[in-house]
Design a protein around this motif. Sequence first.
Motif, PDB file in Angstrom:
ATOM      1  N   TYR A 656      18.921   1.697 -39.884  1.00 25.61           N
ATOM      2  CA  TYR A 656      19.981   0.697 -39.846  1.00 25.61           C
ATOM      3  C   TYR A 656      20.261   0.269 -38.406  1.00 25.61           C
ATOM      4  O   TYR A 656      20.194   1.081 -37.480  1.00 25.61           O
ATOM      5  N   GLN A 657      20.635  -0.994 -38.264  1.00 20.56           N
ATOM      6  CA  GLN A 657      21.161  -1.501 -36.995  1.00 20.56           C
ATOM      7  C   GLN A 657      22.525  -2.132 -37.238  1.00 20.56           C
ATOM      8  O   GLN A 657      22.702  -2.932 -38.162  1.00 20.56           O
ATOM      9  N   PHE A 658      23.519  -1.761 -36.401  1.00 14.44           N
ATOM     10  CA  PHE A 658      24.856  -2.346 -36.439  1.00 14.44           C
ATOM     11  C   PHE A 658      25.081  -3.060 -35.104  1.00 14.44           C
ATOM     12  O   PHE A 658      24.964  -2.456 -34.042  1.00 14.44           O
ATOM     13  N   TYR A 659      25.434  -4.329 -35.170  1.00 14.12           N
ATOM     14  CA  TYR A 659      25.538  -5.124 -33.953  1.00 14.12           C
ATOM     15  C   TYR A 659      26.798  -5.981 -33.987  1.00 14.12           C
ATOM     16  O   TYR A 659      27.168  -6.551 -35.027  1.00 14.12           O
ATOM     17  N   SER A 660      27.476  -6.084 -32.828  1.00  7.73           N
ATOM     18  CA  SER A 660      28.587  -7.022 -32.680  1.00  7.73           C
ATOM     19  C   SER A 660      28.545  -7.601 -31.271  1.00  7.73           C
ATOM     20  O   SER A 660      28.210  -6.906 -30.305  1.00  7.73           O
ATOM     21  N   THR A 661      28.858  -8.875 -31.160  1.00  5.56           N
ATOM     22  CA  THR A 661      28.808  -9.555 -29.866  1.00  5.56           C
ATOM     23  C   THR A 661      29.970  -9.123 -28.977  1.00  5.56           C
ATOM     24  O   THR A 661      30.953  -8.539 -29.429  1.00  5.56           O
ATOM     25  N   GLY A 662      29.858  -9.441 -27.690  1.00 10.64           N
ATOM     26  CA  GLY A 662      30.918  -9.143 -26.744  1.00 10.64           C
ATOM     27  C   GLY A 662      32.035 -10.175 -26.816  1.00 10.64           C
ATOM     28  O   GLY A 662      32.002 -11.119 -27.619  1.00 10.64           O
ATOM     29  N   TYR A 663      33.016 -10.018 -25.946  1.00  9.19           N
ATOM     30  CA  TYR A 663      34.176 -10.910 -25.952  1.00  9.19           C
ATOM     31  C   TYR A 663      34.879 -10.832 -24.607  1.00  9.19           C
ATOM     32  O   TYR A 663      34.631  -9.920 -23.799  1.00  9.19           O
ATOM     33  N   PHE A 681      34.648  -5.551 -11.431  1.00  3.84           N
ATOM     34  CA  PHE A 681      35.304  -6.180 -12.575  1.00  3.84           C
ATOM     35  C   PHE A 681      34.344  -7.109 -13.304  1.00  3.84           C
ATOM     36  O   PHE A 681      33.645  -7.915 -12.699  1.00  3.84           O
ATOM     37  N   ASP A 682      34.302  -6.962 -14.620  1.00  2.00           N
ATOM     38  CA  ASP A 682      33.516  -7.844 -15.479  1.00  2.00           C
ATOM     39  C   ASP A 682      34.463  -8.396 -16.535  1.00  2.00           C
ATOM     40  O   ASP A 682      35.032  -7.623 -17.312  1.00  2.00           O
ATOM     41  N   PRO A 683      34.663  -9.702 -16.583  1.00  2.00           N
ATOM     42  CA  PRO A 683      35.639 -10.259 -17.530  1.00  2.00           C
ATOM     43  C   PRO A 683      35.209 -10.186 -18.989  1.00  2.00           C
ATOM     44  O   PRO A 683      35.989 -10.526 -19.874  1.00  2.00           O
ATOM     45  N   THR A 684      33.979  -9.728 -19.238  1.00  2.00           N
ATOM     46  CA  THR A 684      33.458  -9.711 -20.604  1.00  2.00           C
ATOM     47  C   THR A 684      33.116  -8.294 -21.043  1.00  2.00           C
ATOM     48  O   THR A 684      32.474  -7.542 -20.309  1.00  2.00           O
ATOM     49  N   VAL A 685      33.557  -7.934 -22.241  1.00  2.99           N
ATOM     50  CA  VAL A 685      33.145  -6.675 -22.859  1.00  2.99           C
ATOM     51  C   VAL A 685      31.736  -6.871 -23.426  1.00  2.99           C
ATOM     52  O   VAL A 685      31.461  -7.869 -24.103  1.00  2.99           O
ATOM     53  N   LYS A 686      30.863  -5.939 -23.154  1.00  5.00           N
ATOM     54  CA  LYS A 686      29.470  -6.073 -23.569  1.00  5.00           C
ATOM     55  C   LYS A 686      29.320  -5.993 -25.097  1.00  5.00           C
ATOM     56  O   LYS A 686      30.170  -5.440 -25.795  1.00  5.00           O
ATOM     57  N   SER A 720      36.106  -1.327 -21.844  1.00  4.16           N
ATOM     58  CA  SER A 720      37.110  -2.375 -21.964  1.00  4.16           C
ATOM     59  C   SER A 720      38.309  -1.994 -21.120  1.00  4.16           C
ATOM     60  O   SER A 720      38.708  -0.830 -21.063  1.00  4.16           O
ATOM     61  N   ALA A 721      38.892  -2.974 -20.441  1.00  8.22           N
ATOM     62  CA  ALA A 721      40.072  -2.742 -19.616  1.00  8.22           C
ATOM     63  C   ALA A 721      41.357  -2.822 -20.422  1.00  8.22           C
ATOM     64  O   ALA A 721      42.446  -2.773 -19.849  1.00  8.22           O
ATOM     65  N   ALA A 722      41.249  -2.931 -21.747  1.00 12.55           N
ATOM     66  CA  ALA A 722      42.445  -3.001 -22.588  1.00 12.55           C
ATOM     67  C   ALA A 722      43.237  -1.707 -22.485  1.00 12.55           C
ATOM     68  O   ALA A 722      42.677  -0.619 -22.500  1.00 12.55           O
ATOM     69  N   TYR A 723      44.553  -1.831 -22.387  1.00 16.18           N
ATOM     70  CA  TYR A 723      45.423  -0.660 -22.285  1.00 16.18           C
ATOM     71  C   TYR A 723      46.751  -1.000 -22.944  1.00 16.18           C
ATOM     72  O   TYR A 723      47.363  -2.017 -22.633  1.00 16.18           O
ATOM     73  N   ASP A 724      47.187  -0.156 -23.873  1.00 17.42           N
ATOM     74  CA  ASP A 724      48.460  -0.349 -24.547  1.00 17.42           C
ATOM     75  C   ASP A 724      49.543   0.360 -23.737  1.00 17.42           C
ATOM     76  O   ASP A 724      49.553   1.591 -23.650  1.00 17.42           O
ATOM     77  N   THR A 725      50.449  -0.404 -23.150  1.00 12.95           N
ATOM     78  CA  THR A 725      51.452   0.201 -22.276  1.00 12.95           C
ATOM     79  C   THR A 725      52.438   1.072 -23.041  1.00 12.95           C
ATOM     80  O   THR A 725      53.135   1.889 -22.440  1.00 12.95           O
TER      81      THR A 725
END
Length: 754
Positions: A656-663, A681-686, A720-725
Amino acid sequence: IGLGHSENKLLRGDQRNFVNTFQPDRGLSVDTRGTPYATVFPLASNTAGVLRTILTSRTTPTSALSNTLSPILPGTVRGVNGVPANGFNGGINTLDLPGGTGCNTMDGGGPYDEVLWATPAAKYACAWDTGRAAALQQPIKNTSVVARATFNVGTNVVFAEYTGNRAESAKSFSNNQISSSTSATSVLYNLVYPSTGSSYNSVFNAIAAQFPSIEENRGQGIAYRWRCDPCGRRELTTTSKTDRLLLSTEGTFGTWDYRAGISEATSDTRSTIGGGYYFDDLFVPLLRSGTLNPFVLPGQSQTPEALAALAAASARGVVLYGGKFTLDQIDASTSGPVFKLPAGDVMAAVGTEFRSEKWRFNGDQRPVAEQRTIFNVPFDNVNALSGVKRNIKAVFVEVLVPVIKSLDVTLAGRQDNYTGFGNTFNPKVSFRFVPMEQILFRGSYNTGFRVPTFNQLFNGVTESPTSGATIVDPVKCPAKLVSATPGCEAINPTTLSGGKGTLGPEESKQASLGFVFAPVPEFSANVDWWQIKKDGTIQSLPLATLIANYDLFSGNFIRDTTGAIAQIDIRPVNAGKTSTKGVDVGAKLNGKVFGGKYSATIDGSYLLEKKSKLVASASFGPSEIASFTRSGDLGLRWKHVASLTYSQGDWSGTFYQFYSTGYKDAVLPGVANGSVVPVNFDPTVKAYTSYNASATYTGIKNLSLTAGVKNLFDKDPPFSAAYDTNTGAGSSWEPRVADPRGRSFTFLVKYTFF
């Protein structure tokens, strides 16, 4: 009869090396200053405390107790009304001062990044990695049983079925954060560290050496924020019992079939406190007296007396709360031919249904006389409900019309009546067209309706302090970002969460149109366009969203008599509309090769549109495709699952292969306002790709053996630089996209007795 048992073990962030929130070079850092060695904070009141926020324009304090000047560096020129241009009221940790041992000497600690968080007043604060303390997978045990008996009664069949499940989840959370409070309703109101002893002198002297302006406060208590490491992780054990009993019958009369049934389902849950929680009347005095010391240096420990007193204050074993949901249902339906058309019989189905839903939440299970308050425990009596109930009555009809030999049209409608919400009618129309054997066209349109849950309606209102230093008054600060600009200083109002009795239902419209193409028996492909529109979606908007859209939600901001924001209402709202469109595609190829059979498949989804507006009167916002959002689903442009299976003789294998694009990634305030561009810094998640593989052997009679590997190449989630404060969740990776468990192995034995 069927029996099953499963167990998931606890998986913590510190058990995965990709979880690391201290990556400032990539635009990520931690926004919690509650650290295992306490950070000194100001109290925004006229009570004792080493550090002070600017409250008035006084230039000469009347006494040390009313000193309202923040600590400043020697030689600093004061601005308007004596306010320093570089005050440090955002917290000072002596480990981070010049000559200190450094924030990294704490387990999980690191320097607070005041540039990334656009909070220069926190230059000398430390932070603590909440992501590594978080539970990526909570432990849970499940035991289930399914039993079914079938009886023939003449030409009719009677079914009796029972399903039951027992689940136990021992959830673990990070250690409690202790924070001096200015709220008179808080048990930590004006909490300060006693002004005597070697720890006090060590902390005060270290700060005074850098900030001589606070010398006049010597001998006063120290306000602080502390991650209580000796308290241990907070633990809640929840046991849930779910049962369902069904009795039904089905049969025929003439050319029509019928089915009728009656059932009752219950879910009974109770939660018990484990470690990490303490009775207020024993715990808080340990803090006020300094017995439990927030300024124990890294590598040292609390005194035996403090640990013994802390253990004696434990609330372990208290049954915190419990609830029970009951669903009683009666339903009946019948279907059969109505009349003939040249293309065939017109078929119809008619049914009715009655449901009664009941919910009871017990709140604190202890006798009233024994209900001692427990520090920072969740969901106290505020959510208690003696019992609420609603009835749902429904009728539905469905008609299949063979218009011509190659075209069927189905018309359906459902009328529901909900207690408290009235009537709703939802239609559906669909078609199936086969002009030739190799191609099929299909499509549908329908509407939907969903009422709020009991919790969304009836939960009590809980008042909670905000954490971090990222909130500003959007009226005083048009930029809506914390900065040194007058009016843009950080504020810490409380938030109101819980239920809202005025919530209305969500409504939706769905449509789809597509085709299936099968030119030869060995190959088929499908393409389906779809659209979902929702109106009045029920959601709790993040603080950042409410602040950014203050003009739309000004009523959620509750101000005190001085005009300052005292509370922000974050309870759920029926907010605006969403529109999502996409195309689902799939293909399947079968054949023979090398003496065996193969099958290759792919199923993917391509997002064409994802947009929303917060209120019906507003305009749709920018596209949410391939862009980080704080709530809901991420709008990934493309994702697919592909597989290849090969079988020969007693062996078969699947890959199986599972794939999702970046954002486009989330960014912290310092990056958003342009004050810093991290070097890596890279503004895009791979994009994220993982593979599974399995092999099955069936060469032994009645027995099959399957071995497999999930995440075959042990692929880590993309950064990802996402962080829930608020929770610290998602630190350095995105749980809505990737699986944090890494490579794992599976083994399945299946034996058939009949």
